[in-house]
Design a protein around this motif. Structure first.
Motif, mmCIF file in Angstrom:
data_model
loop_
_atom_site.group_PDB
_atom_site.id
_atom_site.type_symbol
_atom_site.label_atom_id
_atom_site.label_comp_id
_atom_site.label_asym_id
_atom_site.label_seq_id
_atom_site.Cartn_x
_atom_site.Cartn_y
_atom_site.Cartn_z
ATOM 1 N N PRO A 189 -3.074 -6.308 3.024
ATOM 2 C CA PRO A 189 -4.033 -5.524 3.824
ATOM 3 C C PRO A 189 -5.479 -5.708 3.369
ATOM 4 O O PRO A 189 -6.391 -5.774 4.199
ATOM 5 C CB PRO A 189 -3.564 -4.076 3.616
ATOM 6 C CG PRO A 189 -2.107 -4.196 3.310
ATOM 7 C CD PRO A 189 -1.970 -5.466 2.522
ATOM 8 N N THR A 190 -5.698 -5.786 2.058
ATOM 9 C CA THR A 190 -7.057 -5.930 1.549
ATOM 10 C C THR A 190 -7.687 -7.259 1.937
ATOM 11 O O THR A 190 -8.909 -7.389 1.940
ATOM 12 C CB THR A 190 -7.058 -5.799 0.015
ATOM 13 O OG1 THR A 190 -6.013 -6.634 -0.531
ATOM 14 C CG2 THR A 190 -6.809 -4.359 -0.397
ATOM 15 N N PRO B 155 -1.255 0.780 6.565
ATOM 16 C CA PRO B 155 -1.581 -0.431 5.804
ATOM 17 C C PRO B 155 -0.341 -1.189 5.331
ATOM 18 O O PRO B 155 -0.294 -2.421 5.399
ATOM 19 C CB PRO B 155 -2.406 0.111 4.632
ATOM 20 C CG PRO B 155 -3.031 1.355 5.159
ATOM 21 C CD PRO B 155 -1.968 1.958 6.033
ATOM 22 N N ALA C 161 0.865 -1.187 0.000
ATOM 23 C CA ALA C 161 0.000 0.000 0.000
ATOM 24 C C ALA C 161 0.897 1.230 0.000
ATOM 25 O O ALA C 161 2.008 1.195 0.546
ATOM 26 C CB ALA C 161 -0.921 0.012 1.216
ATOM 27 N N GLY D 2 -11.775 -4.257 1.042
ATOM 28 C CA GLY D 2 -11.950 -2.860 0.700
ATOM 29 C C GLY D 2 -13.207 -2.603 -0.103
ATOM 30 O O GLY D 2 -13.661 -1.461 -0.201
ATOM 31 N N ASP E 59 -11.161 -9.224 -1.039
ATOM 32 C CA ASP E 59 -10.900 -7.786 -0.995
ATOM 33 C C ASP E 59 -11.923 -7.130 -0.083
ATOM 34 O O ASP E 59 -13.026 -6.784 -0.504
ATOM 35 C CB ASP E 59 -10.967 -7.185 -2.403
ATOM 36 C CG ASP E 59 -10.463 -5.749 -2.445
ATOM 37 O OD1 ASP E 59 -10.377 -5.121 -1.374
ATOM 38 O OD2 ASP E 59 -10.159 -5.259 -3.554
ATOM 39 N N ARG F 224 -6.685 -0.475 -7.318
ATOM 40 C CA ARG F 224 -5.928 -1.721 -7.202
ATOM 41 C C ARG F 224 -4.890 -1.758 -8.318
ATOM 42 O O ARG F 224 -5.127 -1.268 -9.420
ATOM 43 C CB ARG F 224 -6.856 -2.940 -7.302
ATOM 44 C CG ARG F 224 -7.905 -3.009 -6.199
ATOM 45 C CD ARG F 224 -7.286 -3.293 -4.857
ATOM 46 N NE ARG F 224 -8.257 -3.304 -3.754
ATOM 47 C CZ ARG F 224 -8.450 -2.292 -2.919
ATOM 48 N NH1 ARG F 224 -7.755 -1.167 -3.052
ATOM 49 N NH2 ARG F 224 -9.319 -2.387 -1.941
ATOM 50 N N ASP G 152 -6.776 2.770 -0.576
ATOM 51 C CA ASP G 152 -8.130 2.803 -0.016
ATOM 52 C C ASP G 152 -8.310 4.125 0.725
ATOM 53 O O ASP G 152 -7.649 5.108 0.410
ATOM 54 C CB ASP G 152 -8.344 1.579 0.873
ATOM 55 C CG ASP G 152 -8.365 0.292 0.054
ATOM 56 O OD1 ASP G 152 -9.453 -0.141 -0.351
ATOM 57 O OD2 ASP G 152 -7.290 -0.288 -0.197
ATOM 58 N N MET H 19 -6.656 -2.184 5.235
ATOM 59 C CA MET H 19 -6.359 -1.345 4.067
ATOM 60 C C MET H 19 -6.732 0.114 4.245
ATOM 61 O O MET H 19 -6.212 0.975 3.533
ATOM 62 C CB MET H 19 -7.036 -1.912 2.810
ATOM 63 C CG MET H 19 -8.545 -1.959 2.846
ATOM 64 S SD MET H 19 -9.107 -3.422 3.749
ATOM 65 C CE MET H 19 -10.715 -2.883 4.312
#
Length: 554
Positions: A73-74, A62, A57, A441, A439, A328, A318, A79
Motif C-alpha cells: 500500500p505504501t 489498505p 497493514a 505515506g 513510501d 513502519r 498510516d 495506505m
C-alpha cells in the motif's frame, strides 16, 4: 499455461478482524486452543497451514488493496484508511488478469479495496455472485466470498442482536468468558473477557459459513479441481491489534488447499505476506505474474511449496479515519522491529468510531481512574505498566520484540545493548524496503490527492480507439493503465449506483455485462466499447460497426 493442464478453479474465503485464532493453530498462536472451528480445521488438515502469514497493514482497506493488487500500500498510495487512490498505471487488479485469461470472476460481495472498483473488474460483484452462475461448466472460475461475521462491530451488539448474529453456534460451543485466554496487555476486566468470548463465538459462526461454501464445492463435484484459500484481512478488532503495527495487528490465518496437488496437513513456517496471494494464484493457474507486483509466489512452477519465500515481511500504519499517524515495521523469523515516526502521538490515538467500542472505552475509563488515584496521592494500580502503555500519550520511537520468546510483545528490546546488532540489521532492512519500493505515506496527503485529482476533479479515461475490420475488433486507449472492455448489450438507461456504500468502493453500473479486451477478437454484430482507469471517470462508450467511423453512442 502449462501444456496439457486444465486451469484450476479458485475460491477465496475471507473474513474480517481475526488473528490465527482457529483450532488448527493450537501450539502456533497463543490462545488458539480456545477456538471451536471444525470446518477450517478440516480444511487445514487437507491442505497447507501457513504459520507466519502477515497483512501489509493492520486495517482493512489498505490491507485488502495489497491483496487484490499484489503491491505494498505504501508504494501505490493506498495506505491511508478511507481514501480513493489512483493506482500507478502499471498496477493491475487480480480479477482483471483472470478475466482476460478466460476466468469467470465473482465477488460476494464486500469490496473495500481503497479504490473505486471499475464495474468491469468482476463478472459479478453482488450479494448473489457465485461460481454456479458461470456460463458453462467448463469455464474456470475465481470466486471470492467475504464474510462479515467477525467484523469488530459484531463484538459489541446488544444481546439479542448478538444471539441472532451467532445463530449457528450451539450452546455447547459457546465460549466461556472466564476461560478466555486474555493476553497480558489486556486488563482482566469483564469488557475484555466478554469481548474475547464473543470474538470466538463469531469465529465459530464464521467457520459454519465457510464450511457451507466448501460443502457447495463438494456437492458440485469441484473440490478436487479447486484451490481453496482462507484468509483474514488483519488482526482482531480490539485495542493493540487492529490499527496497531504489532504482531496482533498483522498476524493472520492463511490456509490453502488443493486436493491431489498439494500435500495434506502441512505446516508452512516461512514468512509470507497475504499480499503474496495475487502472484501465487497466477502462478498456480499457469499465468504470467506482472513485473509490477511486489508479492512473490509461494509455490514454484511445479506447484511445490517454497520453504522460504521472504526473508522479511513488512507493514505500515498510516492515517486511520481522522487519526493521523505513521509507523513502519519489519519482521524476520524471530524479531519484529517497529519505527514510530511520531512518537509524541499516542498509539491509541482518538478515533471517533472505535473510541465508542466497549474495549476502547474500558481502557479510557481505567486511565481516567488512575489519574484520579494520582489526584488522591495514591499510586496508580488499576493497570500493569504494559497495559498502561496501550493508552500512554506517547510511544517509543523504536520497538524491538523477540517474538519467539515473547509472542505478546511485552518487552521492548530496542534499548538493550545485547540486541543492538539485531536492531541495526532490521532498521537497515526497513530502510532498504523503503528505498526499493518508495513510501508515499511520507508525502503530504493533500499533495497526493492533488496529483490524483487536480483541483479536486477526477480525470477522464480517454475514449478507446476501436475498429472492426473483417469481423475482428481491435482497440486501444491513450490512457496509460486503462482497462478496455466491450459488450453487445445496448444501454438500459442511466447508470445506477450498486450500493449506497460508496466509501467501501462500490461503483456505478449500467446493468450490462462488460467483457475485458486483451487482444483482437472476432465479432459479428455492432459492439459497444469503453475504457476504465482506476480512479478516473470511465470513458464515453463507443458504438463500433464494421467499416464505419467510430461514433460516440451517447
Amino acid at each position: 499455461m502449462r501444456s496439457g493442464r486444465r486451469r484450476p478453479n479458485i475460491v477465496w474465503i475471507s473474513t474480517h478482524d481475526i488473528n490465527p485464532d482457529l483450532g488448527c493453530y493450537t501450539g502456533v498462536w497463543p490462545g488458539a486452543e480456545y477456538a471451536v472451528t471444525p470446518h477450517l480445521d478440516a480444511l487445514a488438515s487437507r491442505g497447507i497451514r501457513f504459520d507466519n502469514a502477515f497483512a501489509a497493514a493492520p486495517i482493512c482497506a489498505p490491507s485488502r488493496s495489497a491483496i487484490i493488487t499484489g503491491c505494498f500500500p505504501t508504494a501505490i498510495g493506498t495506505m491511508h484508511m478511507r481514501s480513493k487512490a489512483v493506482l500507478p498505471p502499471t498496477v493491475r487488479l487480480l480479477p482483471e488478469i483472470f478475466r482476460q485469461a478466460g476466468y469467470y470472476c465473482t465477488n460476494n460481495w464486500f469490496t473495500d479495496f481503497q479504490i473505486e472498483l471499475p464495474d468491469i473488474a468482476f463478472d459479478d460483484c453482488s450479494p448473489t455472485a457465485h461460481w454456479r452462475n458461470r456460463p458453462d461448466e467448463e469455464t474456470p472460475f475465481f470466486a471470492v466470498f467475504h464474510g462479515m461475521a467477525t467484523h469488530e462491530s459484531q463484538l459489541y451488539l446488544d444481546d439479542e442482536a448478538f444471539s441472532a448474529a451467532t445463530s449457528h453456534v450451539s450452546e455447547a460451543d459457546r465460549h466461556d468468558p472466564a476461560a478466555a485466554p486474555l493476553p497480558p496487555y489486556y486488563p482482566d476486566e469483564p469488557a475484555f473477557r466478554n469481548a474475547w468470548a464473543r470474538y470466538s463465538d463469531l469465529i465459530t459462526e464464521m467457520d459454519h459459513w465457510a464450511g457451507g461454501i466448501i460443502a457447495q464445492l463438494e456437492a458440485d463435484g469441484l473440490l478436487d479441481d479447486t484451490i481453496v484459500v482462507f484468509w483474514s484481512d488483519h488482526g482482531k478488532g480490539m485495542p493493540r491489534a487492529k490499527r496497531w503495527p504489532n504482531e496482533s495487528g498483522l498476524r493472520e490465518p492463511l490456509i490453502v488447499s488443493w486436493p491431489g496437488r498439494f500435500p495434506a496437513g502441512v505446516s508452512a513456517t516461512g514468512l509470507v505476506h497475504t499480499m503474496d496471494l495475487a502472484p501465487t494464484m497466477l502462478r498456480l493457474a499457469g499465468l504470467d505474474v506482472p513485473a509490477a507486483m511486489h508479492g512473490v509466489p509461494l509455490f514454484d512452477s511445479d506447484d511445490a511449496l517454497i520453504a522460504e519465500p521472504n526473508a522479511y515481511t513488512y507493514g505500515g500504519r498510516d492515517r486511520q479515519g481522522e487519526a493521523e499517524d505513521r509507523s513502519r515495521t519489519v519482521r524476520d523469523r524471530r524479531f519484529r522491529y517497529i519505527r514510530n515516526d511520531f512518537p509524541d502521538k499516542p498509539a491509541m490515538i482518538h478515533t471517533e468510531y472505535p473510541d465508542h467500542l466497549a474495549t476502547w472505552a474500558a481502557y479510557r475509563r481505567l486511565a481516567s481512574h488512575e489519574t484520579q488515584q494520582r489526584a488522591r496521592g495514591e499510586r496508580p494500580s488499576l493497570m500493569s505498566p504494559l497495559q498502561r502503555s496501550v493508552v500512554a500519550q506517547s510511544k517509543p520511537a523504536e520497538e524491538l520484540y523477540d517474538i519467539v520468546a515473547d509472542p505478546h510483545e511485552t518487552n521492548n528490546l530496542a534499548a538493550d545493548p545485547a540486541y543492538a546488532a539485531d536492531l541495526i540489521r532490521l532498521r537497515e532492512a526497513l530502510a532498504g524496503w523503503i528505498d526499493r519500493f518508495g513510501d508515499l505515506g511520507m508525502q503530504p496527503e493533500a499533495e497526493l490527492e492533488e496529483a490524483w485529482r487536480p483541483g479536486g476533479v477526477r480525470r477522464r479515461t480517454a475514449q478507446p480507439n476501436a475498429s472492426v475490420d473483417n469481423g475482428v475488433l481491435t482497440m486501444c486507449s491513450e490512457t496509460p493503465g486503462a482497462i478496455l472492455g466491450w459488450t453487445t448489450e445496448e444501454a438500459r438507461g442511466p447508470a445506477e449506483t450498486a450500493s449506497p456504500l460508496s466509501e467501501i468502493g462500490i461503483t456505478q453500473t449500467d446493468g450490462r455485462s462488460w467483457h475485458p479486451y486483451d487482444e483482437p477478437i472476432a465479432v459479428d454484430s455492432p459492439i459497444w466499447v469503453k475504457a476504465w482507469r482506476v480512479g478516473y471517470e470511465p470513458s464515453p462508450e463507443l458504438l463500433v460497426t464494421a467499416r464505419a467511423t467510430n461514433e460516440p453512442s451517447r
